[in-house]
Scaffold this motif. Structure first.
Motif, PDB file in Angstrom:
ATOM      1  N   ASN A   1      -3.325  -9.158   0.842  1.00  0.00           N
ATOM      2  CA  ASN A   1      -3.475  -7.726   0.639  1.00  0.00           C
ATOM      3  C   ASN A   1      -4.591  -7.129   1.494  1.00  0.00           C
ATOM      4  OD1 ASN A   1      -4.138  -5.245  -0.437  1.00  0.00           O
ATOM      5  ND2 ASN A   1      -3.860  -5.853  -2.548  1.00  0.00           N
TER       6      ASN A   1
ATOM      7  N   ARG B   1      -3.140  -0.963  -7.711  1.00  0.00           N
ATOM      8  CA  ARG B   1      -2.114  -1.906  -8.157  1.00  0.00           C
ATOM      9  C   ARG B   1      -2.689  -2.912  -9.151  1.00  0.00           C
ATOM     10  NH1 ARG B   1      -0.221  -1.348  -2.381  1.00  0.00           N
ATOM     11  NH2 ARG B   1      -2.314  -2.053  -1.974  1.00  0.00           N
ATOM     12  N   ILE B   2      -3.770  -3.598  -8.761  1.00  0.00           N
ATOM     13  CA  ILE B   2      -4.298  -4.669  -9.620  1.00  0.00           C
ATOM     14  C   ILE B   2      -5.056  -4.076 -10.809  1.00  0.00           C
ATOM     15  CG2 ILE B   2      -5.823  -6.697  -9.688  1.00  0.00           C
ATOM     16  CD1 ILE B   2      -5.048  -7.081  -6.666  1.00  0.00           C
TER      17      ILE B   2
ATOM     18  N   ASP C   1     -11.903   6.131 -10.589  1.00  0.00           N
ATOM     19  CA  ASP C   1     -11.178   6.086  -9.318  1.00  0.00           C
ATOM     20  C   ASP C   1     -10.973   7.528  -8.874  1.00  0.00           C
ATOM     21  OD1 ASP C   1      -9.375   5.869  -7.199  1.00  0.00           O
ATOM     22  OD2 ASP C   1      -8.394   4.104  -8.058  1.00  0.00           O
TER      23      ASP C   1
ATOM     24  N   THR D   1     -11.382  -2.333  -6.140  1.00  0.00           N
ATOM     25  CA  THR D   1     -11.270  -1.428  -4.987  1.00  0.00           C
ATOM     26  C   THR D   1     -11.140  -2.273  -3.719  1.00  0.00           C
ATOM     27  OG1 THR D   1     -13.613  -1.439  -4.485  1.00  0.00           O
ATOM     28  CG2 THR D   1     -12.876   0.167  -6.113  1.00  0.00           C
TER      29      THR D   1
END
Ligand code: NAD
Ligand code: MLT
Length: 527
Positions: A73, A150-151, A170, A203
């Motif tokens: 990733n 995503r995670i 975020d 992040t």
């Protein structure tokens, strides 16, 4: 094409690479930096994970490099600017290992707050003593997630089932995303840090996120806070974390990633209330197979010059979106390829108009395809989706796009207008049904031409005998005509014909045709 696999990927990934004809694959995961720099000039693509630095030093030597495949990733080990400047496509597999990374995060959270590794070591040493191994429950605690991508979002939903209260910071996502995951939004990082019993960071590593949990944050954190970093080394500053552990502010930590990996000297390795793993977040059979096969397909697609959904230095496209755009990308490239094969003047301005159903679509990638088509004919293989816009900019070409809901007789229409100092050139096209391309207009002449590999475009005085003369010359050159269409401009007594021919037309034949009285121009177009 030669592909170098420079870091370990799954056997399934290697097999997927080997399926491709005309590709040779070298797996050398043991090269020193010097060896890598020595051999990289031979390769068209390199596949790496997080250790190999793909930077200026490497690009300088990698004269043939077209694709960098990041099996994973994070792309913080890849110099994106250097790649884009050279037209090198960088592809990664952002979805393929997220579940594994989220599960590892949770594993670190549980094992550190319940002292599992320490307890394991003790009992393996044949000592039965649980006096100082008391842990803490997750239920009812507040989990602060930094980065709800995503995670982060996978961790959020999973930890809600542990009855944790989940809050997140975020600033780059919409309120709807917080609501979707049932997560309380924190406007400021400080608010999250003050409130959280557990903090986990998810992040990317950027200038902004490096050290974002550091001295100042540990000053305001709850005493006994527990932290996890399964993202990138340094997002939680290592020195500050070590100090906070020594001062008892941080009760435990789970750390999968360190600055400067491989790293065996971090101060965090000295604490027995820190559970360390050597960047294992994505190391599951499932994730590695998934990553290996995905990166193999992406690298091969990129080498074939196709648009890839996970190209990092291109507009982001989901696989489904790419499928919808495929015919338009082909049409864009086809229209673009007309210019330099019909005109010679340097381009000053490119105006693209998208009409009909295209007006509501994400057209920026089609613009890249058009620009690629325009410049490819004169600059050859160094032009691709990645650098097409940069090439236009460096050549001082102004590129504009406009959208219109009505497309006349068509459901969709792309109109390309290219201005040079003294002229304008136009070409338009549409996609019929499921991918049937049509050229609908060239310089004001209307057509309904299905583009083919070899085409001849002729403009001439609209008078009897012209078509016959050109046909006769083609016959004399043994060139078979497959299809033909004629369009006339009554105002100026001119006409244009577009022929599909079975082979390339050589310069001598073109010269003869251009010598026919009444012919203004005959050009061969290779698509
Ligand atoms: P993602 O791009 O889906 O999500 C990242 C989120 O961080 C985004 O929502 C973004 O808005 C947010 N963000 C960016 N800057 C921020 C800032 N300054 N403050 C707060 N939020 C910010 O990424 P992902 O796929 O969820 O991956 C997250 C991290 O995990 C990456 O660093 C990735 O490299 C790493 N990762 C590690 C492993 C491993 O093996 N340990 C495996 C996979 C991914
Ligand atoms: C990633 O970014 O995908 C992870 O760090 C995992 C890895 O590179 O193996």
């Amino acid at each position: 094409m030669k592909i170098l696999v420079a870091e370990k990927i799954s056997q399934k990934g290697i097999e997927a690479l080997l399926q491709e004809k005309n590709v040779s694959v070298d797996v050398h995961t043991d090269y020193t930096r010097e060896q890598l720099l020595e051999v990289i000039e031979n390769y068209d693509a390199i596949i790496v994970r997080s250790v190999t630095k793909v930077n200026e030093e490497l690009y300088e030597k990698a004269k043939k490099l077209k694709v960098v495949g990041r099996a994973g990733n994070g792309v913080d080990n890849i110099d994106m600017k250097g790649a884009t400047k050279r037209g090198i496509i960088v592809v990664n597999t952002p979805e393929a290992n997220t579940v594994s990374a989220a599960e590892h995060t949770i594993g670190l959270m549980l094992s550190s707050c319940r002292n599992i590794p320490k307890a394991n070591n003790r009992i393996k040493g044949r000592v039965w003593d649980r006096s100082d191994l008391k842990g803490t429950e997750l239920r009812g605690k507040t989990l602060g997630i930094v980065g709800l991508g995503r995670i982060g979002s996978l961790v959020a939903t999973r930890m809600q089932s542990f009855r944790m209260k989940v809050i997140a910071y975020d600033p780059y996502i919409t309120d709807a995303r917080f609501q979707k995951f049932g997560v309380e939004k924190k406007e400021k990082l400080e608010d999250l840090v003050r409130e959280a019993d557990f903090i986990t960071v998810h992040t990317p590593k950027t200038e902004e996120t490096l050290g974002m949990i550091g001295k100042d944050q540990f000053k305001i954190a709850k005493k006994g806070v527990r932290v996890v970093n399964c993202a990138r080394g340094g997002i939680i500053d290592e020195e500050s974390l070590a100090e906070a552990l020594r001062d008892g502010i941080v009760a435990s930590a789970g750390i999968d990633v360190l600055v400067g990996e491989p790293n065996t000297t971090s101060p965090l390795l000295d604490f027995d209330n820190v559970v360390n793993t050597p960047h294992l977040g994505a190391d599951t059979f499932e994730a590695q197979d998934n990553v290996g096969v995905t990166i193999a397909h992406e690298v091969l697609s990129a080498l074939r010059g196709e648009m890839v959904p996970n190209a990092v230095n291109l507009p982001t496209l989901a696989r489904q979106e790419l499928e919808e755009l495929k015919s338009y990308l082909k049409l864009g490239e086809t229209l673009g390829k007309h210019y330099h094969q019909l005109e010679k003047d340097p381009i000053e301005k490119v105006e693209i108009s998208y009409s009909g159903e295209l007006a509501s679509m994400e057209t920026s990638t089609i613009t890249l395809a058009l620009l690629k088509g325009i410049f490819e004919t004169i600059l050859k293989e160094r032009v691709n989706y990645v650098n097409a816009r940069l090439i236009a900019k460096n050549r001082g070409v102004d590129v504009t796009e406009s959208k219109h809901s009505a497309a006349g007789n068509y459901l969709n229409l792309i109109q390309l207008k290219i201005s040079s100092k003294n002229k304008t050139f136009t070409v338009s096209g549409t996609v019929l049904g499921k991918g049937d391309l049509r050229i609908t207009e060239v310089n004001g002449y209307e057509f309904d031409v299905s583009p083919s590999n070899n085409m001849l475009v002729a403009e001439y005085i609209d008078k009897p005998g012209m078509i016959g003369q050109i046909g006769t010359l083609l016959g004399a050159s043994k060139i078979n005509i497959a299809t033909m269409q004629v369009s006339r401009n009554c105002h100026v007594d001119r006409a244009m014909m577009i022929l599909s021919v079975d082979c390339e037309v050589c310069k001598d034949s073109l010269k003869m045709m251009n010598g026919v009285e009444g012919v203004f121009n005959v050009s061969f177009i290779k698509l």
